[in-house]
Design a protein around this motif. Structure first.
Motif, short mmCIF file in Angstrom:
data_model
loop_
_atom_site.label_atom_id
_atom_site.label_comp_id
_atom_site.label_asym_id
_atom_site.label_seq_id
_atom_site.Cartn_x
_atom_site.Cartn_y
_atom_site.Cartn_z
N LEU A 516 0.69 -1.11 0.15
CA LEU A 516 0.00 -0.07 -0.02
C LEU A 516 0.95 1.22 0.07
CD1 LEU A 516 -2.77 -0.89 2.69
CD2 LEU A 516 -2.93 -0.78 0.15
N PRO A 517 0.26 2.49 -0.73
CA PRO A 517 1.16 3.55 -0.54
C PRO A 517 0.85 3.98 0.85
CG PRO A 517 -0.01 3.51 -2.51
CD PRO A 517 -0.65 2.39 -1.78
N PRO A 518 1.87 4.58 1.42
CA PRO A 518 1.44 5.07 3.04
C PRO A 518 0.26 5.90 3.36
CG PRO A 518 3.96 5.33 2.41
CD PRO A 518 3.18 5.10 1.14
N SER A 519 -0.09 6.94 2.25
CA SER A 519 -1.46 7.81 2.63
C SER A 519 -2.49 6.94 2.67
CB SER A 519 -1.26 8.87 1.54
OG SER A 519 -1.44 8.44 0.29
N THR A 520 -2.81 5.76 1.48
CA THR A 520 -3.59 4.90 1.34
C THR A 520 -3.67 3.99 2.58
OG1 THR A 520 -3.54 4.93 -0.97
CG2 THR A 520 -4.82 3.13 0.10
N ALA A 521 -2.58 3.49 3.18
CA ALA A 521 -2.36 2.83 4.28
C ALA A 521 -2.94 3.60 5.68
CB ALA A 521 -1.11 2.43 4.59
N VAL A 522 -2.77 4.87 5.56
CA VAL A 522 -3.44 5.71 6.50
C VAL A 522 -4.96 5.77 6.75
CG1 VAL A 522 -3.64 7.96 7.46
CG2 VAL A 522 -1.22 7.19 6.99
#
Length: 702
Positions: A516-522
């Motif tokens: 996952l991209p980090p912002s999507t993971a957030v």
């Protein structure tokens, strides 16, 4: 077959055969409204007469060798409209070329007798490339010839009255290939757009990204259409369709040539090339049958975007069933009575349902389809009905019932028939393969969900719809029926918290997530009620995932309640795998060793798990034996040496009496008091983060 051109031509023919499964029927259907004109006696030039073009050498089908433009020939059906074209032979006269420049192979005017009525004349034509689109570097000032009036199409009526319509560059015609951003305003390529399936085979692995769009785009031909010269189609309206047309005259207006390949008269009130937005139709099948491959659908003046059978769905039972938010396997529907199709078409279109088993075709005139009433096919036995004719675009919010503030959730809208309707910005068909879809979508079993930040926009049909919504383990999952009103613009949903462990000093984490991209993971962490996600970079042969995210450090949600902390999973396929969490400074490299399946061919055994663990601790990180106890090798020694901080354990076969738990208890009984963590090892959209999680008590002040 030795050339790329030959392979491309075969691929194109195969694709057209697949797209037009009822090809002959479609052509016959079109002929009831269309009259293709035989222009053999009017052709003025061959491709060889026209001469080679430098840009034509960028095409295929032989043009790359001699620079001659090669267009389709013979009897053709383009976007459901039949044309009678000349020969494909580059040396045969197959085109009408109009230009004001005197030449032996072109004319300034040509008149074609008609003596009949028509609503439109459909033009299959192209123009030469505009040299001003690619000016040489020493030219100071050029203007592209957009809108250049190349010729007029003149309707000539019986009483001598005439009406002229312009044929303009990048409006009614365009060049055989186009630079990006140079498409046409009032004409379309002769090739037809088509849907694709995520499961279809790829001729080349590098085309995976294109497949994710699930459409064949023909504006810039690629794949099976690569190298084909485009013929542009336009429909010129007759301003006086009730009058008999004596003739159609084509008159040149420029020394830039117009090349006409074919002309067809069309009888109908609507432009055959102008499609309405996609509509959902329900086809009542001649007999119940859940074999989706048995039924083929095609439309002449349009495109079938999707066709599918829906699995059994009973809204009343679904609303009260357990397992809300957990996903479910769809019930098989071997006696399916309906086929659902999404069609974008001209109001003049005809649709064909083909029963491949019985060899029967059922024809439907879509101009006669009325919402709320079934339209019988010809022959009788099948019928069609428009569904969801009225829709509303909603601006939605999901509100925490206690805080009264928007909160991220995982949700799904479904029609009363069970069709998934995603919020805008989310996929209709979620790709649940490994390393495939790493957007904010999840597919649990056969149930698709979208992850939203507490706000969303969605287009829903007026009437009944179903909602499913969840937010991790501490909120009550929701299933409810919605009633959408005509003209409605807003939709406010509520979700209730059952317990608030965070306020009691607890935090929860998924310690093992990939891709996952980090912002999507957030966002996904917030929607699943997680406080921490350990996003692990890794090596997979020559593929490295999330390495670019390691150097920015942790990413925290705006409310400070969810943190995504990049780390690494360091792996050796025999010795074991380690999750290195929460370290500071440079990552621990290399991340994999000694060849497949983790590292690349021929890579040495750079290091041991113990060395990786020591390097992690130097960086103040934690060392986790992920998916314990597998692989079963060095981990035992590292546990005894005190190099492992925790074990990641998960149920294996759906129960707990497995080696995963038995080995943990053996270590506990031997005095190695290792805590247990929950990590999903998420590597695709088939699972949400936090499906396995660990709760830790941090105290009231943390």
């Amino acid at each position: 077959m030795n050339s790329k051109t030959d392979r491309s031509r075969v691929a194109v023919n195969d694709l057209f055969a697949r797209l037009n499964a009822v090809g002959d029927a479609i052509a016959d259907t079109s002929s009831t409204k269309c009259t293709p004109l035989d222009l053999k006696g009017y052709f003025t030039a061959s491709s060889k007469d026209f001469g080679p073009r430098a840009r034509a050498r960028e095409l295929g089908r032989g043009s790359e060798h001699d620079g001659y433009i090669r267009t389709p020939g013979g009897a053709q059906v383009f976007r459901g409209i039949p044309f009678l074209l000349g020969s494909e032979d580059a040396e045969a006269k197959s085109w009408i070329i109009l230009t004001t420049r005197p030449t032996s192979w072109a004319k300034s005017s040509i008149e074609i007798p008609l003596e009949q009525k028509a609503d439109f004349v459909c033009l299959a034509a192209f123009c030469d490339w505009d040299e001003n689109e690619m000016p040489p570097p020493n030219v100071e000032d050029t203007v592209e010839k957009v809108g250049e009036r190349l010729a007029d199409a003149v309707w000539v009526y019986e009483d001598g009255h005439e009406h002229a319509l312009p044929i303009r560059r990048r409006f009614e015609v365009n060049s055989p290939s186009t630079l990006w951003g140079h498409l046409s305003f009032a004409s379309v390529p002769h090739l037809r757009e088509a849907p694709r399936k995520l499961t279809e085979p790829l001729p080349h692995g590098a085309e995976w990204g294109d497949l994710q769009t699930t459409v064949w785009d023909v504006n810039y031909p690629s794949g099976p259409w690569e190298g084909i010269a485009i013929v542009w189609l336009s429909a010129l309206a007759n301003p006086e369709p009730a009058r008999t047309v004596k003739a159609l005259r084509l008159e040149a207006n420029s020394d830039s040539p117009l090349i006409v390949c074919g002309l067809t008269l069309f009888r109908g009130r609507e432009n055959p090339l102008r499609y309405d937005r996609a509509s959902l139709y329900r086809v009542t099948l001649p007999e119940p049958d859940g074999d989706e491959d048995r039924w083929k659908v095609a439309v002449d003046l349009g495109v079938v975007a999707r066709s599918y059978l829906l699995n059994g769905f009973d809204p009343a039972s679904w609303l009260v069933a357990s397992g809300a938010g957990l996903g479910e396997r769809a019930s098989p529907n071997p006696g399916a009575r309906y086929l659902y199709i999404e069609v974008a078409a001209s109001p003049e279109a005809r649709l064909i349902l083909y029963d491949t088993r019985a060899g029967t075709e059922y024809e439907f005139d879509l101009s006669q389809a009325v919402p709320g009433r079934e339209l019988a096919g010809r022959p009788r036995g099948a019928s069609i009905e428009i569904l969801e004719r009225e829709k509303v675009w909603l601006h939605g919010q999901v509100i925490d019932a206690i805080t009264r503030r928007p909160t991220p959730v995982r949700l799904a809208f479904r029609s009363k028939e069970g069709r998934y309707i995603p919020p805008y910005g989310h996929r209709t068909e979620v790709n649940a393969g490994w390393f495939q879809d790493y957007g904010a979508d999840v597919k649990l079993g056969d149930s698709s969900f979208a992850i939203v930040d507490g706000t969303f926009q969605v287009e829903l049909p007026v009437g009944e719809a179903c909602l499913e919504m969840s937010k991790g383990f501490e909120y009550q999952a929701v299933r409810k029926k919605l009633n959408i009103a005509p003209g409605q613009r807003d939709l406010v949903l509520e979700i209730n918290r059952m317990v608030d462990f965070r306020s009691q000093g607890w935090a929860c984490a998924d310690t093992h997530v990939h891709f996952l991209p980090p912002s999507t993971a957030v966002l996904e962490g917030q929607a699943e009620g997680l406080n921490l996600i350990n996003l692990l970079a890794a090596q997979w042969g020559d593929l490295f995932s999330n390495v670019g995210d390691l150097f920015q450090g942790p990413l925290t949600s705006r409310d400070g309640e969810t943190i995504v902390w990049p780390g690494t999973e360091n792996r050796q396929h025999i010795l074991g795998h380690l999750g290195l969490l929460g370290g500071h400074g440079a990552p621990v490299y290399p991340m994999s060793a000694s060849g497949p399946e983790e590292s690349y061919l021929g890579d040495p055994l750079w290091t041991s798990l113990a060395d990786w663990a020591d390097e992690c601790r130097k960086r103040q990180g934690l060392v986790v034996a992920v998916h314990f106890p597998y692989p079963t090798a060095e981990l035992a020694a590292d546990i005894v040496l005190g190099k492992i901080d925790a074990l990641e354990i998960r149920p294996g076969q759906g129960y707990f009496n497995t080696l995963r738990f038995l080995d943990w208890y053996r270590y506990l009984n031997c005095g190695y008091r290792l805590p247990c963590l929950g990590g999903t090892d998420k590597m695709g959209a088939w699972t949400p983060p936090g499906a396995l999680r660990a709760y830790a008590y941090l105290g009231q002040n943390e």
